[in-house]
Design an enzyme around this catalytic site. Structure first.
Site, PDB file in Angstrom:
ATOM      1  N   TYR A  79      13.977   5.112   5.243  1.00  0.00           N
ATOM      2  CA  TYR A  79      15.567   5.539   6.049  1.00  0.00           C
ATOM      3  C   TYR A  79      16.828   6.016   5.191  1.00  0.00           C
ATOM      4  CZ  TYR A  79      13.800   2.606  10.497  1.00  0.00           C
ATOM      5  OH  TYR A  79      13.247   2.445  11.590  1.00  0.00           O
ATOM      6  N   ALA A 138       3.400   3.486  -1.719  1.00  0.00           N
ATOM      7  CA  ALA A 138       3.345   4.877  -3.255  1.00  0.00           C
ATOM      8  C   ALA A 138       4.596   4.665  -4.052  1.00  0.00           C
ATOM      9  CB  ALA A 138       2.557   6.057  -3.637  1.00  0.00           C
ATOM     10  N   LYS A 159      20.695   4.648  -7.995  1.00  0.00           N
ATOM     11  CA  LYS A 159      19.808   4.182  -6.507  1.00  0.00           C
ATOM     12  C   LYS A 159      19.686   2.280  -6.982  1.00  0.00           C
ATOM     13  CE  LYS A 159      16.142   3.137  -2.912  1.00  0.00           C
ATOM     14  NZ  LYS A 159      15.412   3.953  -2.338  1.00  0.00           N
ATOM     15  N   ASP A 168       9.736  -7.912   1.086  1.00  0.00           N
ATOM     16  CA  ASP A 168       9.301  -7.586   2.771  1.00  0.00           C
ATOM     17  C   ASP A 168      11.431  -6.654   3.122  1.00  0.00           C
ATOM     18  OD1 ASP A 168       8.111  -7.086   5.320  1.00  0.00           O
ATOM     19  OD2 ASP A 168       9.984  -8.390   6.296  1.00  0.00           O
ATOM     20  N   HIS A 216       0.788  -0.666  -0.064  1.00  0.00           N
ATOM     21  CA  HIS A 216       0.001  -0.142   0.238  1.00  0.00           C
ATOM     22  C   HIS A 216       0.843   0.726   0.277  1.00  0.00           C
ATOM     23  CE1 HIS A 216      -3.121  -2.687   0.948  1.00  0.00           C
ATOM     24  NE2 HIS A 216      -3.702  -2.077   0.790  1.00  0.00           N
TER      25      HIS A 216
END
Length: 209
Positions: free
Chosen positions: A168, A17, A189, A75, A15
């Protein structure tokens, strides 16, 4: 041989974005159209696992069963060596506000501050080695699944820098770089991140060979 996704639509079990955008960008070159569990109105399952693999599977299986489609879940989390590898699987939990703090949801600045405070409490010479882990779980409605794990090492900095990341990212400087994940161009990235590492393994298994 591992079962293949093929081209088409895949439910991304999130959920968030920012996470959807990042995963969709990595999947697009392979003809995969990503739709989020949030946009389908699917509930978020309780992440009761004690490892990244367990939590990724919980999310992927829930999305696959509810949608009847192939689902992909990520995850991921930050581990800090000096904090006994915490927050780890509780990375997002550290950003949760309590009811009395108002504005329910996640406060990532608070979470970054918590990590920094714990490091400072250990002394100025405390090592700041850290790493991000990403586990990708693919699940089919019939119960079959596949797992791909990635990692990127780096160090933590303070205060937070940059506005292009999430979570983070503003305090994490990947090894060999001087900029934080939140300061790096998104394309750069994506090329070096923990999620990119996991995706490279997924791509090699699902779309190559």
């Amino acid at each position: 041989m591992t079962r293949r996704i093929g081209s088409g639509k895949v439910v991304i079990a999130t959920h968030n974005a920012g996470k959807l955008k990042e995963i969709a960008a990595l999947m697009a070159p392979h003809g995969v159209d990503c739709i989020s569990a949030g946009s389908l109105g699917l509930p978020e399952p309780a992440e009761t696992g004690r490892t990244f693999v367990e939590n990724a599977l919980i999310k992927a299986r829930a999305a696959a069963e509810a949608s009847g489609m192939v689902a992909l879940a990520d995850d991921s989390g930050l581990s800090v060596a000096a904090l006994d590898n915490r927050p780890g699987v509780y990375t997002a939990d550290w950003a949760e506000r309590q009811w009395f703090e108002g504005d329910p949801g996640r406060d990532w600045y608070m979470a970054m501050g918590k990590v920094e405070g714990m490091l400072q409490a250990k002394g100025a010479d405390t090592p700041r080695d850290a790493w991000f882990t990403s586990v990708l779980a693919l699940a089919w409605p019939d119960g079959e699944y596949a797992i791909y794990e990635g990692r990127v090492d780096g160090t933590l900095t303070w205060p937070p820098r940059g506005t292009m990341g999430f979570g983070y990212d503003p305090v994490f400087v990947p090894a060999g770089r001087e900029l934080t994940f939140a300061e790096l161009d998104p394309a750069e990235k994506h090329a070096i991140s923990h999620r990119a590492d996991a995706f490279a393994k997924l791509v090699a298994d699902q779309f190559e060979g």
